[in-house]
Design a protein around this motif. Sequence first.
Motif, mmCIF file in Angstrom:
data_model
loop_
_atom_site.group_PDB
_atom_site.id
_atom_site.type_symbol
_atom_site.label_atom_id
_atom_site.label_comp_id
_atom_site.label_asym_id
_atom_site.label_seq_id
_atom_site.Cartn_x
_atom_site.Cartn_y
_atom_site.Cartn_z
ATOM 1 N N SER A 1 31.804 -42.056 76.827
ATOM 2 C CA SER A 1 32.543 -41.777 78.059
ATOM 3 C C SER A 1 33.827 -41.024 77.726
ATOM 4 O O SER A 1 34.305 -41.043 76.585
ATOM 5 N N ASN A 2 34.362 -40.356 78.751
ATOM 6 C CA ASN A 2 35.600 -39.588 78.572
ATOM 7 C C ASN A 2 35.477 -38.576 77.432
ATOM 8 O O ASN A 2 36.295 -38.532 76.510
ATOM 9 N N ILE A 3 34.426 -37.796 77.528
ATOM 10 C CA ILE A 3 34.177 -36.775 76.501
ATOM 11 C C ILE A 3 35.103 -35.594 76.728
ATOM 12 O O ILE A 3 35.250 -35.099 77.847
ATOM 13 N N PRO B 1 19.263 -23.507 61.019
ATOM 14 C CA PRO B 1 17.794 -23.440 60.960
ATOM 15 C C PRO B 1 17.307 -22.954 59.601
ATOM 16 O O PRO B 1 18.069 -22.443 58.781
ATOM 17 N N ARG B 2 16.015 -23.102 59.398
ATOM 18 C CA ARG B 2 15.396 -22.690 58.136
ATOM 19 C C ARG B 2 15.424 -21.178 57.972
ATOM 20 O O ARG B 2 15.586 -20.660 56.874
ATOM 21 N N VAL B 3 15.257 -20.461 59.074
ATOM 22 C CA VAL B 3 15.258 -18.997 59.055
ATOM 23 C C VAL B 3 16.364 -18.514 59.969
ATOM 24 O O VAL B 3 16.513 -18.979 61.100
ATOM 25 N N GLY B 4 17.163 -17.568 59.491
ATOM 26 C CA GLY B 4 18.259 -17.035 60.298
ATOM 27 C C GLY B 4 19.566 -17.749 60.008
ATOM 28 O O GLY B 4 19.623 -18.772 59.302
ATOM 29 N N GLY B 5 20.643 -17.218 60.586
ATOM 30 C CA GLY B 5 21.959 -17.795 60.363
ATOM 31 C C GLY B 5 22.234 -18.984 61.257
ATOM 32 O O GLY B 5 21.478 -19.294 62.181
ATOM 33 N N PRO B 6 23.349 -19.689 61.012
ATOM 34 C CA PRO B 6 23.705 -20.846 61.843
ATOM 35 C C PRO B 6 24.104 -20.416 63.253
ATOM 36 O O PRO B 6 24.524 -19.283 63.478
ATOM 37 N N CYS B 7 23.968 -21.345 64.171
ATOM 38 C CA CYS B 7 24.369 -21.099 65.552
ATOM 39 C C CYS B 7 25.041 -22.354 66.103
ATOM 40 O O CYS B 7 24.886 -23.452 65.544
ATOM 41 N N THR B 8 25.771 -22.190 67.205
ATOM 42 C CA THR B 8 26.490 -23.312 67.831
ATOM 43 C C THR B 8 26.331 -23.245 69.340
ATOM 44 O O THR B 8 26.279 -22.179 69.947
ATOM 45 N N LEU B 9 26.286 -24.444 69.938
ATOM 46 C CA LEU B 9 26.354 -24.620 71.385
ATOM 47 C C LEU B 9 27.552 -25.527 71.664
ATOM 48 O O LEU B 9 27.664 -26.602 71.073
ATOM 49 N N GLY B 10 28.473 -25.080 72.536
ATOM 50 C CA GLY B 10 29.693 -25.852 72.778
ATOM 51 C C GLY B 10 29.954 -26.109 74.248
ATOM 52 O O GLY B 10 29.513 -25.354 75.122
ATOM 53 N N TYR B 11 30.713 -27.185 74.491
ATOM 54 C CA TYR B 11 31.137 -27.531 75.855
ATOM 55 C C TYR B 11 32.543 -28.096 75.782
ATOM 56 O O TYR B 11 32.849 -28.968 74.976
ATOM 57 N N ASN C 1 35.480 -27.110 81.715
ATOM 58 C CA ASN C 1 34.133 -27.221 82.290
ATOM 59 C C ASN C 1 33.322 -25.954 81.979
ATOM 60 O O ASN C 1 32.733 -25.333 82.858
ATOM 61 N N LYS C 2 33.297 -25.604 80.709
ATOM 62 C CA LYS C 2 32.714 -24.342 80.279
ATOM 63 C C LYS C 2 31.837 -24.555 79.049
ATOM 64 O O LYS C 2 32.178 -25.334 78.159
ATOM 65 N N THR C 3 30.705 -23.864 79.022
ATOM 66 C CA THR C 3 29.812 -23.887 77.851
ATOM 67 C C THR C 3 29.806 -22.516 77.191
ATOM 68 O O THR C 3 30.045 -21.500 77.840
ATOM 69 N N ASP C 4 29.527 -22.521 75.914
ATOM 70 C CA ASP C 4 29.408 -21.258 75.192
ATOM 71 C C ASP C 4 28.375 -21.427 74.091
ATOM 72 O O ASP C 4 28.069 -22.542 73.660
ATOM 73 N N PRO D 1 25.770 -30.618 80.192
ATOM 74 C CA PRO D 1 26.384 -31.247 79.012
ATOM 75 C C PRO D 1 27.456 -32.285 79.347
ATOM 76 O O PRO D 1 27.690 -33.199 78.544
ATOM 77 N N ASP D 2 28.104 -32.182 80.526
ATOM 78 C CA ASP D 2 29.113 -33.173 80.857
ATOM 79 C C ASP D 2 28.497 -34.515 81.224
ATOM 80 O O ASP D 2 29.159 -35.551 81.190
ATOM 81 N N ARG D 3 27.177 -34.505 81.530
ATOM 82 C CA ARG D 3 26.512 -35.745 81.881
ATOM 83 C C ARG D 3 25.587 -36.236 80.755
ATOM 84 O O ARG D 3 25.497 -37.450 80.520
ATOM 85 N N ASN D 4 24.918 -35.292 80.129
ATOM 86 C CA ASN D 4 23.995 -35.664 79.045
ATOM 87 C C ASN D 4 23.916 -34.503 78.058
ATOM 88 O O ASN D 4 23.296 -33.490 78.340
ATOM 89 N N PRO D 5 24.546 -34.628 76.894
ATOM 90 C CA PRO D 5 24.599 -33.503 75.939
ATOM 91 C C PRO D 5 23.356 -33.379 75.061
ATOM 92 O O PRO D 5 23.446 -33.019 73.886
ATOM 93 N N THR D 6 22.191 -33.675 75.603
ATOM 94 C CA THR D 6 20.950 -33.591 74.823
ATOM 95 C C THR D 6 20.557 -32.132 74.596
ATOM 96 O O THR D 6 20.653 -31.303 75.501
#
Length: 307
Positions: free
Chosen positions: A50-52, A61-71, A76-79, A93-98
């Motif tokens: 709570s209160n994230i 990943p096994r192939v390719g460079g690293p990547c990121t998903l952010g919130y 109240n913004k994702t990138d 993501p504000d309710r369930n960051p799965t």
Amino acid sequence: MKAGADMKIAGKAVCVFVLLTITKVTRTVGNNRVSATVGNSSVLACPPKSNITMITWKISPRVGGPCTLGYRADQNKTDRTNCSDSMNWKFRPDRNPTLEIQQVGIAHEGNYTCEVVATEGNFHKTYHLTVLVPPRLTLYCDDHGNPVCEAAAGKPAAQISWVLESNSTPKEEGHDNGTVTVLSKFTAYSTNMTNTTCIASHPAGNQSKSIACRPSKNSGFILHVSTILCFLSIITFMAVIYYFKLHSNRLCHKTKCPETAPTHSPQDDTMEVEPYTTYVQKENVIYNSVSDLTAGQNLPQGLSPAT
């Protein structure tokens, strides 16, 4: 001495306090190994807090460079950075960051870490994703009537077994994409077989197939026929050679071929001398006759009777 001991005790207390603070602020939920079958979807969950304040998925990943998903909750913004469209938030993501990975492929294999910043502290959870590739199972009879079971391009390598006891030793062949092909040939202890069943055990699911192979009866026949054909070929070759040799001799007799080295005998020398000897004898006889005739007619020397 007492002051020095007190300082050591105070230093230890500070270290324990710092460690406890770090443990409280930064908590590791744990590392997990998960697997997904190629072509399916995979869902990776973050620690529910709570209160994230901020959530970040860091993906290697096994192939390719690293990547990121952010919130970020304050904006109240994702990138996203360098992540393919197959990886995205499953819910808000504000309710369930799965995190959801759609159409899992071998290239998605790797490490996935979720970092959560909340009022309770910082938390992170890491998954190691393994992609399973079920093998393509085929079962057929070889030229000698032996069943052959092939589990092609599986990841990891499949385990092949037979319902009936066999002394077969599987052979493995690795591929560049990490998959492995396993080949097993069934060798029966007796020729009285009915159906033979091959079982391929694999984490993505077990498979089995059955086949009825009959021992080949043509192998001995083929060997026998090959031997006869080889023998006939040799006889034919020798007959052709004999025919051409015989035909050549007959042709030579018809055309009266000369001998290779004509012989020379003393009789030939006598035959060569006889014409000359005969000619000389005739000349002598003529001369003697003319002399006799001249003497008989009392002709002067140098004159001969008219003919």
